[in-house]
Design an enzyme around this catalytic site. Sequence first.
Site, PDB file in Angstrom:
ATOM      1  N   MET A  64       0.797  -1.207   0.000  1.00  0.00           N
ATOM      2  CA  MET A  64       0.000   0.000   0.000  1.00  0.00           C
ATOM      3  C   MET A  64       0.841   1.274   0.000  1.00  0.00           C
ATOM      4  O   MET A  64       0.281   2.347  -0.170  1.00  0.00           O
ATOM      5  CB  MET A  64      -0.889   0.015   1.238  1.00  0.00           C
ATOM      6  CG  MET A  64      -2.205   0.708   0.988  1.00  0.00           C
ATOM      7  SD  MET A  64      -3.348   0.233   2.302  1.00  0.00           S
ATOM      8  CE  MET A  64      -2.308   0.361   3.761  1.00  0.00           C
ATOM      9  N   PRO A  65       2.173   1.145   0.194  1.00  0.00           N
ATOM     10  CA  PRO A  65       2.961   2.393   0.174  1.00  0.00           C
ATOM     11  C   PRO A  65       2.906   3.034  -1.207  1.00  0.00           C
ATOM     12  O   PRO A  65       2.630   2.369  -2.214  1.00  0.00           O
ATOM     13  CB  PRO A  65       4.384   1.924   0.461  1.00  0.00           C
ATOM     14  CG  PRO A  65       4.260   0.576   1.047  1.00  0.00           C
ATOM     15  CD  PRO A  65       3.023  -0.025   0.452  1.00  0.00           C
ATOM     16  N   TYR A  66       3.184   4.333  -1.199  1.00  0.00           N
ATOM     17  CA  TYR A  66       3.285   5.113  -2.426  1.00  0.00           C
ATOM     18  C   TYR A  66       4.648   5.796  -2.415  1.00  0.00           C
ATOM     19  O   TYR A  66       5.002   6.457  -1.439  1.00  0.00           O
ATOM     20  CB  TYR A  66       2.169   6.153  -2.479  1.00  0.00           C
ATOM     21  CG  TYR A  66       2.359   7.149  -3.592  1.00  0.00           C
ATOM     22  CD1 TYR A  66       2.012   6.822  -4.904  1.00  0.00           C
ATOM     23  CD2 TYR A  66       2.921   8.389  -3.352  1.00  0.00           C
ATOM     24  CE1 TYR A  66       2.218   7.727  -5.934  1.00  0.00           C
ATOM     25  CE2 TYR A  66       3.125   9.296  -4.376  1.00  0.00           C
ATOM     26  CZ  TYR A  66       2.776   8.955  -5.673  1.00  0.00           C
ATOM     27  OH  TYR A  66       2.984   9.845  -6.689  1.00  0.00           O
ATOM     28  N   VAL A  68       2.904   1.195  -4.939  1.00  0.00           N
ATOM     29  CA  VAL A  68       2.940   2.002  -6.152  1.00  0.00           C
ATOM     30  C   VAL A  68       4.222   2.843  -6.167  1.00  0.00           C
ATOM     31  O   VAL A  68       4.587   3.443  -5.154  1.00  0.00           O
ATOM     32  CB  VAL A  68       1.704   2.936  -6.216  1.00  0.00           C
ATOM     33  CG1 VAL A  68       1.822   3.927  -7.377  1.00  0.00           C
ATOM     34  CG2 VAL A  68       0.428   2.125  -6.334  1.00  0.00           C
TER      35      VAL A  68
END
Lengths: 67, 67, 67, 67, 67, 67
Positions: free
Chosen positions: C1-3, C41
């Site tokens: 879920m990190p960006y 992402v």
Amino acid sequence: MPYVNIKITREGASTEQKAALISGITQLLVDVLGKNPATTVVVIDEVETDNWGIGGEPVSARRKRGL
Amino acid sequence: MPYVNIKITREGASTEQKAALISGITQLLVDVLGKNPATTVVVIDEVETDNWGIGGEPVSARRKRGL
Amino acid sequence: MPYVNIKITREGASTEQKAALISGITQLLVDVLGKNPATTVVVIDEVETDNWGIGGEPVSARRKRGL
Amino acid sequence: MPYVNIKITREGASTEQKAALISGITQLLVDVLGKNPATTVVVIDEVETDNWGIGGEPVSARRKRGL
Amino acid sequence: MPYVNIKITREGASTEQKAALISGITQLLVDVLGKNPATTVVVIDEVETDNWGIGGEPVSARRKRGL
Amino acid sequence: MPYVNIKITREGASTEQKAALISGITQLLVDVLGKNPATTVVVIDEVETDNWGIGGEPVSARRKRGL
């Protein structure tokens, strides 16, 4: 797969309001572009009014004048 | 001279883990692109789980359901 | 879920180099924080050298002086 | 209508200093590009020194060594 | 006064679709938070598929496999 | 060490104007906060008028109406 970043002043948005922004924007990306909601990320940044400027002055100064 | 911004949910990343992200990404930019580490900037934003949405809902709501 | 957002000057990074940045950073987030790669992402922005400043001047001006 | 985001380490910038950044940058955009100050937005992010890396290490580690 | 940044892959979004994102998000901020639409800014970044990674690989590589 | 990102519409800013923004903002950070110009990064993003919204509509639509 879209990534959306919303910046607002920190002036008391509730957990429910933030959840409504997240669901509303995700649905908009589904409706308009057919994006997959499962990988759509929305990040909300709440910014102190001293740190947000518009019209050349901080929002905190504007709030003191009733704006 | 590269600039890297990492956004993660605020769920207890330690000082050591954040230092490992900073050194690892800086080294990757040296190895892959030959960038100068002295001017490579890495900024980590830790975001409250109420303010991070995926799949149309806040992470805080997902965590309550055990996701 | 990190960006993750990487900003570099547009100076000829190849498709293979960009793929190496994407895989390397994703793996780093798995190794250091146990993040799920499927929803991690990475977005790379390549910026014209006229539009990137360091030391108070554009990179394009520095390049002309051999820096 | 421009949008400016300034990221600095959180090391004691005062309300007055932040107001000076906001007014100075807004005026610069008026002077250089003729932009309308009324819709020019400036957002300042103050980042913990553990979360800001340069030269492959956190600023907090550099500060401990007197850098 | 809110600022919204939408990042999507560059895969043919039309002018009309982008206008629909802009109007939809602005209205959402009016409806949910009572924000003033006149100073609400929305910026859409369209990112090349070589430069967008998910699952540790570029979207361009995924598209070649029919994903 | 500060990082500044300026977003403007792509409407013909010249190389000289962009250099003036870079030098002006870097000097402002020296004057106001005593920052080191050698590691101050400024990145200018020029955004197509179809992709920039204000008041709920794209700038391109406003320009057609003479705004």
